[in-house]
Design a protein around this motif. Structure first.
Motif, short mmCIF file in Angstrom:
data_model
loop_
_atom_site.label_atom_id
_atom_site.label_comp_id
_atom_site.label_asym_id
_atom_site.label_seq_id
_atom_site.Cartn_x
_atom_site.Cartn_y
_atom_site.Cartn_z
N THR A 125 1.11 44.28 43.46
CA THR A 125 1.77 45.31 44.26
C THR A 125 3.28 45.12 44.24
O THR A 125 4.05 46.07 44.05
CB THR A 125 1.25 45.27 45.71
OG1 THR A 125 -0.15 45.52 45.71
CG2 THR A 125 1.96 46.30 46.58
N ALA A 126 3.72 43.87 44.44
CA ALA A 126 5.16 43.60 44.48
C ALA A 126 5.81 43.85 43.12
O ALA A 126 6.91 44.43 43.05
CB ALA A 126 5.40 42.16 44.92
N LEU A 127 5.16 43.45 42.05
CA LEU A 127 5.73 43.71 40.72
C LEU A 127 5.82 45.21 40.45
O LEU A 127 6.78 45.68 39.84
CB LEU A 127 4.88 43.02 39.64
CG LEU A 127 4.94 41.50 39.63
CD1 LEU A 127 3.93 40.93 38.63
CD2 LEU A 127 6.34 40.99 39.30
N GLY A 128 4.84 45.97 40.92
CA GLY A 128 4.91 47.42 40.79
C GLY A 128 6.09 48.00 41.56
O GLY A 128 6.76 48.92 41.07
N GLU A 129 6.37 47.45 42.74
CA GLU A 129 7.51 47.90 43.52
C GLU A 129 8.84 47.55 42.82
O GLU A 129 9.77 48.35 42.81
CB GLU A 129 7.48 47.27 44.91
CG GLU A 129 6.58 47.98 45.89
CD GLU A 129 7.16 49.33 46.27
OE1 GLU A 129 7.97 49.40 47.21
OE2 GLU A 129 6.82 50.33 45.60
N MET A 130 8.91 46.37 42.25
CA MET A 130 10.13 45.98 41.54
C MET A 130 10.35 46.88 40.32
O MET A 130 11.49 47.29 40.03
CB MET A 130 10.04 44.51 41.12
CG MET A 130 10.01 43.54 42.28
SD MET A 130 9.80 41.82 41.73
CE MET A 130 8.99 41.10 43.17
N ARG A 131 9.26 47.21 39.64
CA ARG A 131 9.38 48.13 38.50
C ARG A 131 9.82 49.51 38.96
O ARG A 131 10.64 50.18 38.30
CB ARG A 131 8.02 48.22 37.78
CG ARG A 131 7.95 49.22 36.64
CD ARG A 131 8.86 48.81 35.51
NE ARG A 131 8.83 49.77 34.42
CZ ARG A 131 9.51 50.90 34.38
NH1 ARG A 131 10.31 51.23 35.40
NH2 ARG A 131 9.43 51.72 33.35
N ARG A 132 9.33 49.94 40.11
CA ARG A 132 9.67 51.27 40.62
C ARG A 132 11.16 51.39 40.93
O ARG A 132 11.79 52.41 40.63
CB ARG A 132 8.86 51.55 41.90
CG ARG A 132 9.19 52.90 42.55
CD ARG A 132 8.45 53.09 43.85
NE ARG A 132 8.88 52.16 44.90
CZ ARG A 132 9.99 52.31 45.62
NH1 ARG A 132 10.82 53.33 45.41
NH2 ARG A 132 10.30 51.43 46.57
N VAL A 133 11.75 50.36 41.55
CA VAL A 133 13.15 50.49 41.97
C VAL A 133 14.13 50.27 40.82
O VAL A 133 15.32 50.56 40.96
CB VAL A 133 13.49 49.52 43.13
CG1 VAL A 133 12.58 49.79 44.32
CG2 VAL A 133 13.43 48.07 42.71
N LEU A 134 13.64 49.76 39.68
CA LEU A 134 14.53 49.57 38.54
C LEU A 134 14.74 50.87 37.77
O LEU A 134 13.80 51.64 37.56
CB LEU A 134 13.96 48.51 37.59
CG LEU A 134 14.24 47.06 37.95
CD1 LEU A 134 13.40 46.13 37.08
CD2 LEU A 134 15.73 46.73 37.79
#
Length: 255
Positions: A125-134
């Motif tokens: 979930t967190a890696l998906g969020e980091m990918r989203r904000v990049l």
């Protein structure tokens, strides 16, 4: 004596002391510089530090990239307080739901965070969020714990997990990242942690042992040699080597 547990005020006090004075933290910043030098970072941009802790990482980065802006996020009030005291911007938030717009960041740094996320796919979930904000083409610099000796099982009390390199590689790709560098690190110096972790296993019930390292004065030559060795490992990783040993995993990825 029990090591400071994560999210406690003593944990952040110890973290600040180690970041200020510890050779390991200085060497890891050296390695971060080496890897980020291979990334095509723009002259100015936005850094998001996920799990910013005491704010030292943002301060370190902004000193080297002055046109950049940065925001840190940490789930612990103590961490946010410590970061703000350094003069950087930080807010209380979870890595599982970053309160930031999509494609707002040029670089995400997250150090020693994913191993403490909920064990039921919290890291995904967190890696998906980091990918989203990049932004497209943005970069992720990630550091986490590597499975080593003594082997540690998952600890549900502290949501603590140690990664195998292939496991982390797969999770990064599943989140939409292209992995440029991923390797174990801290091979030789990590041997010093073995006796401390074995002692902690005998005295503590938890697989997570808190911050075992303690800030202590060391001769300048010893600090310089240790820092130099870890920097040498970093140069190998920058060159594309995947080291077979080490208690840390460092990854550089692109969105």
């Amino acid at each position: 004596m029990t090591a400071p547990q994560i999210f406690t005020p003593e944990y952040y006090r110890r973290m600040r002391e180690l970041e200020d004075r510890g050779w390991w933290n200085a060497a890891m910043r050296d390695v971060g510089d080496l890897l980020l030098a291979t990334a095509s970072l723009p002259p100015a941009g936005m850094l998001v530090d996920v799990g910013c802790g005491s704010g030292q990482t943002m301060s370190w980065f902004l000193e080297r990239h002055r046109p950049w802006r940065a925001i840190g996020l940490d789930v612990a009030t103590e961490g946010v307080r410590a970061a703000v005291s350094l003069g950087v911007t930080a807010i209380r938030a979870s890595a599982l739901a970053l309160p930031l717009p999509t494609a707002c960041a040029d670089l995400v740094i997250t150090l020693d965070v994913v191993q403490h996320l909920p064990l039921n796919r919290g890291d995904a979930t967190a890696l998906g969020e980091m990918r989203r904000v990049l932004r497209p083409g943005g970069w992720l610099l990630l550091r986490t714990n590597a499975q080593s000796f003594p082997r540690a099982e998952d600890d549900p009390e502290f949501n603590f997990h140690k990664y195998e390199p292939d496991e982390l590689h797969g999770k990064l790709e599943a989140a939409g990242f292209r992995v440029h560098r991923l390797s174990r690190l801290n091979a030789l110096m990590g041997l010093a942690e073995i006796p401390r972790e074995l002692r902690a296993q005998r005295t503590q019930q938890s697989e997570y042992h808190g911050i075992l390292a303690t800030p202590k004065p060391e001769p300048a030559l010893a600090r310089s040699l240790k820092r130099g060795w870890l920097r040498l490992e970093g140069r190998a990783v920058r060159a594309g080597w995947r080291l077979p040993l080490g208690r840390t995993i460092l990854a550089l990825c692109q969105a």
